[in-house]
Design a protein around this motif. Sequence first.
Motif, PDB file in Angstrom:
ATOM      1  N   TRP A 566     -37.886   1.362  -1.815  1.00 33.80           N
ATOM      2  CA  TRP A 566     -36.654   1.208  -1.039  1.00 33.80           C
ATOM      3  C   TRP A 566     -37.025   0.987   0.430  1.00 33.80           C
ATOM      4  O   TRP A 566     -36.706   1.786   1.296  1.00 33.80           O
ATOM      5  N   SER A 567     -37.718  -0.120   0.706  1.00 35.56           N
ATOM      6  CA  SER A 567     -38.282  -0.312   2.042  1.00 35.56           C
ATOM      7  C   SER A 567     -37.851  -1.589   2.739  1.00 35.56           C
ATOM      8  O   SER A 567     -38.072  -1.733   3.936  1.00 35.56           O
ATOM      9  N   LEU A 568     -37.240  -2.537   2.034  1.00 38.48           N
ATOM     10  CA  LEU A 568     -36.914  -3.829   2.620  1.00 38.48           C
ATOM     11  C   LEU A 568     -35.404  -4.061   2.623  1.00 38.48           C
ATOM     12  O   LEU A 568     -34.755  -3.901   1.601  1.00 38.48           O
ATOM     13  N   GLY A 569     -34.874  -4.474   3.761  1.00 39.06           N
ATOM     14  CA  GLY A 569     -33.451  -4.795   3.837  1.00 39.06           C
ATOM     15  C   GLY A 569     -32.647  -3.678   4.472  1.00 39.06           C
ATOM     16  O   GLY A 569     -32.923  -2.498   4.252  1.00 39.06           O
ATOM     17  N   ARG A 570     -31.642  -4.037   5.279  1.00 37.57           N
ATOM     18  CA  ARG A 570     -30.786  -3.060   5.952  1.00 37.57           C
ATOM     19  C   ARG A 570     -29.342  -3.538   5.949  1.00 37.57           C
ATOM     20  O   ARG A 570     -28.614  -3.360   6.911  1.00 37.57           O
ATOM     21  N   LEU A 571     -28.903  -4.166   4.867  1.00 34.09           N
ATOM     22  CA  LEU A 571     -27.635  -4.886   4.840  1.00 34.09           C
ATOM     23  C   LEU A 571     -26.416  -3.975   4.816  1.00 34.09           C
ATOM     24  O   LEU A 571     -26.448  -2.857   4.292  1.00 34.09           O
TER      25      LEU A 571
END
Length: 597
Positions: A566-571
């Motif tokens: 759960w490390s990529l993306g901040r949408l």
Amino acid sequence: MVASTHWLASAAGMGVLERGGNAFDAAVTAGFVLQVAEPHLNGPGGEVPILLWSEAEQRVSAVCGQGVAPAAATVERFAALGLDVVPGTGLLAATVPGAFGGWMLLLERWGTWSLADVLAPAIHYAEHGVPVLDRIAATIGTVEELFTQEWPTSAATWLPGGRVPTPGSRLANPVLAATYRRLIAESEAASSSREGQLAAARRAWYEGFVAEAVAAFSAGTAWRDSSGEVHGGLLTGDDLARWSATVEEPAGFDYRGHTVYKTGPWGQGPVFLQQLALLAGYDLDAMEFLGADYVHTVTEAAKLAFADREAWYGDADVPMSDLLGPAYNEERRRLIGPEASLELRPGSPGGRGPRLPAYLAPAAATPGNRPGLGEPTIARHTPLTGTRNQTGAGEQVVTPDGAVRGDTCHVDVVDRFGNMVSATPSGGWLQSSPTIPELGFCLGTRAQMFWLQEGLPASLRPGTRPRTTLSPSFATRDGRPWLAFGTPGGDQQDQWSVNFFLAVVHGGLNLQEAIDAPMFHSAHFPSSFFPRGSRPGVLHVEERLDPGVVAELRRRGHEVEVEGPWSLGRLSAVARDGGFLKAAANPRGAQGYAVGR
């Protein structure tokens, strides 16, 4: 509905909607709260691009809250200082602080609330404090020595009691609260009308006491920056007085019954549209969602679109109609083969030859010689979270000299009237530049995104906007407003956002499922941030992606780096869909929040 990168901003925005305000009032309120709640990711000295749907006007508009380079900022001026890139910290990299003007324009033209009302939550949190996030503590800890030894005004603001604040403790900024209270007092003394007060507040910011403090600090002080040298600033009161936020026509592209809107190519936003123009020639519905064919095709399209960003984008005459045209994209599509490309391949829209800068080698980034590190990512040796590889993941990375690569903030709002907003405020990070003691905030460093080479679309020129990575998104469906969305993440913004959009359109996922889906992005093309290096063929994926897909991607020549689950993306996103209002926020980092009723 309100969704943002911090729960306090979402709650503050929802409070506005509960008390009768519209989406524009709520977005402005949330934006000012983000400055206090996430000061390591945005601040009053930064900037904000905004996309919006006005139900009264029945159209999408773009608000440009991106300030411009000072009149004294020229390639020759930097060469005289012995610099071939703009430093990533300190006063030299400051552009006109555009966030305040952008938020005020949104509030004045489309909002209904007063300045005092929208600033009240931010003033409260600045006076009484906000809970310190782990990442805020880590950021301040990383630059503690810089603050104590070189930037004492920042130490006074961000090291309460002379110590790094601990996660979960309370962090206040009473000087910033006083700045906003003075703005309110001066505006209310100047006029009894809402519009008159907002105009007076803009004057106070860009011509009055705020501008005077900014100009005096820029001209009268000098500080060590990421070049390793001590420099003063170039920003003047005249630079602030000449600038104002603007309303612009957004760029748009029709894709399978949807029209996606982005800011103009002075920022990277249209690279999203170029990816859609390429992908329109493929039957993504026939591919397994997040299967090897799907990830490969989306990744290779991103490489081509971002290569064009490097060659063509800037505050200049950009041939967007050619770049988005069917003939050009049919030709470009032929470059996507079964194997991963290891080349940077910008195109020639309308027969024009691409113009690429001479990229600096990564080896140039040595201690004491870090001329321009960019926007959110804290260096690999100082990770902010438990993910395995912060540099590749697009997490905020800060080095001890204050240089930053990778993250920012985002907020989306939809109200009961049908108005919608997508905004990506950034810049003016607490670690960007020394705090101006009279104001409680620092200047931004967005000028680091200019090239100090003549003749490029993104070359440094006085009075022009840097080619930023800030990229809110908006989409209509069958001509009606549908989706406002976006993410922090620097160069990753228009990869993660595309992945989210495709997950909804082709993957059949709802908003939350699309945000939660395993994310991926390419590091193939040159970074927007010093040392402007690229990692040809490198593809970052979350480890939740099927291992068989990872193996097949490697077989096709992708250099796959598997990140934490759960490390990529901040949408975040809000939508008008089927008679309902919907929202979703990012679970990664346990910080984003969506709320509505």
